[in-house]
Write an enzyme that holds these catalytic residues in place. Structure first.
Site, mmCIF file in Angstrom:
data_model
loop_
_atom_site.group_PDB
_atom_site.id
_atom_site.type_symbol
_atom_site.label_atom_id
_atom_site.label_comp_id
_atom_site.label_asym_id
_atom_site.label_seq_id
_atom_site.Cartn_x
_atom_site.Cartn_y
_atom_site.Cartn_z
ATOM 1 N N CYS A 234 0.852 -1.189 0.000
ATOM 2 C CA CYS A 234 0.000 0.000 0.000
ATOM 3 C C CYS A 234 0.886 1.237 0.000
ATOM 4 O O CYS A 234 2.110 1.147 0.041
ATOM 5 C CB CYS A 234 -0.930 0.000 1.209
ATOM 6 S SG CYS A 234 -0.065 0.118 2.796
ATOM 7 N N ASP A 295 -15.631 0.195 1.428
ATOM 8 C CA ASP A 295 -15.003 1.020 2.457
ATOM 9 C C ASP A 295 -15.967 1.139 3.629
ATOM 10 O O ASP A 295 -17.080 1.629 3.475
ATOM 11 C CB ASP A 295 -14.685 2.408 1.888
ATOM 12 C CG ASP A 295 -13.716 3.203 2.740
ATOM 13 O OD1 ASP A 295 -13.667 2.957 3.967
ATOM 14 O OD2 ASP A 295 -13.011 4.074 2.191
ATOM 15 N N ARG A 297 -15.173 2.690 6.559
ATOM 16 C CA ARG A 297 -14.735 3.737 7.474
ATOM 17 C C ARG A 297 -15.823 4.789 7.694
ATOM 18 O O ARG A 297 -16.721 4.960 6.873
ATOM 19 C CB ARG A 297 -13.472 4.419 6.925
ATOM 20 C CG ARG A 297 -12.238 3.552 6.973
ATOM 21 C CD ARG A 297 -11.063 4.235 6.305
ATOM 22 N NE ARG A 297 -11.244 4.375 4.863
ATOM 23 C CZ ARG A 297 -10.344 4.903 4.046
ATOM 24 N NH1 ARG A 297 -9.190 5.343 4.541
ATOM 25 N NH2 ARG A 297 -10.575 4.983 2.742
#
Length: 363
Positions: A234, A295, A297
């Site tokens: 990443c 995602d 989050r």
């Protein structure tokens, strides 16, 4: 103030119980349900569950159900009917995609349709919040309070809990102290602790930013592998260091370090996603096979911390339009997007390409 725990504290207990493989009881308007996480379920507890009256469902997200070719009649969740011969290995193979390619035939699976699924949805939300695989066994109960008292299980008021879990927990500013950094010696570290017992979050304040002006800011999600280990899979570590370096060079800024590892699914599930990537799936496909969204989050956390620190506008160091959109929705003005294009490696080329193609990152 009463000594008894409030709803947030009860939910924190429920998350801890689920992580240990202990069932919790949900109480709704028309009855209740016994819930246990598939990931932490033991063979002994499964045997006890089997002896209870009622039909047990394995509740999965629609994402996981799609991989298993199971019909999600309820839209976002699927209620898989347990066959009589289902054992712990069968259940956990449905919950965990680790052996999907080796053993692709897991069905045909029968799924339930009709009826109220509010408790099933809450069960998945609870298991996700415990950073476990999004799969839960749910057993309907006619007298939930009686069972909870008899077995000393955590009892959750489902009608109150469902909206509570969608709300952002109040953040307490615990402490701040000077922490000189390589990138900036004039740095202070702020600790924010959610009242719901979940992970703490941190703010690194460089210098003394003018609260009346847009502050150079970054919302950085924790990445153990990239930030600490220097992983090449990443770009997180290079982004963290580049953001701090730019703030140090300008003499002011704030970096929010949000404990939302693996896009909000936790480190263990992130490693499961990495294992799936080794099998040929991209990062989004891996999340979906696990049962998560692209995602998971919650960027509202970043907006709330900025507001608590007195900031109303930012120059946001990001390549992610979703962060900018959430800041604006939460009342934080994004005066400028500051690109942060660092950390490209041969090992993360496909990962970054997927983020651009499927998640809209501006790379």
């Amino acid at each position: 103030m009463p000594l008894a725990p409030d709803l947030g504290e009860i939910l924190a207990r429920a998350r801890a119980d689920l992580r240990m493989g202990v069932p919790v009881v949900l109480e709704g308007a028309g009855g209740g349900a016994l819930v246990v996480a598939a990931e932490t379920l033991s063979a002994a507890r499964l045997a006890v569950l089997r002896r209870q009256p009622g039909e047990i469902d394995l509740v999965l997200t629609a994402r996981r159900a799609e991989t298993l070719k199971a019909r999600a009649y309820d839209g976002d969740v699927a209620r898989v009917i347990l066959p009589p011969e289902a054992d712990l290995g069968w259940l956990q193979a449905l919950a965990d995609p680790a052996d999907d390619l080796d053993k692709p035939m897991k069905g045909p699976l029968s799924t339930r349709r009709g009826g109220d699924v509010a408790l099933h949805r809450l069960a998945i939300t609870l298991v996700k919040s415990a950073r476990l695989l999004p799969a839960a066994l749910v057993l309907p109960l006619a007298a939930p309070q009686r069972l909870a008292e008899a077995e000393r299980l955590t009892l959750v008021d489902a009608e109150a809990a469902a909206p509570h879990m969608l709300a952002l927990a109040r953040l307490d500013h615990v402490v701040q102290a000077r922490v000189p950094l390589r990138a900036a010696e004039n740095a202070r570290l702020h600790i924010f602790r959610p009242e719901d017992g979940s992970d703490e979050h941190y703010a690194i304040e460089i210098g003394r930013p003018d609260r009346a002006q847009p502050v150079l800011a970054r919302l950085h999600s924790a990445c153990f592998t990239g930030d600490l280990l220097g992983s090449l899979k990443c770009d997180c570590g290079p982004q963290l260091n580049a953001a701090l370096a730019q703030m140090g060079a300008e003499g002011a800024g704030v970096l929010l370090y949000l404990n939302q590892e693996g896009r909000g699914i936790g480190l263990a599930n992130k490693m499961r996603a990495y294992a799936l990537q080794d099998q040929g799936f991209d990062t989004v496909e891996a999340n979906h096979r696990l049962g998560f969204e692209d995602d998971e989050r919650d960027f509202r956390l970043g907006a709330e911390i900025l507001r608590r620190m007195g900031f109303g506008a930012v120059r946001l160091l990001t390549n992610n339009p979703a962060k900018m959109a959430m800041m604006e929705r939460c009342g934080i003005t994004v005066a400028e997007r500051v690109p942060l294009k660092v950390g490209h490696t041969p090992q993360n080329a496909r990962y970054l390409a997927t983020k651009a193609e499927k998640s809209g990152h501006l790379l």
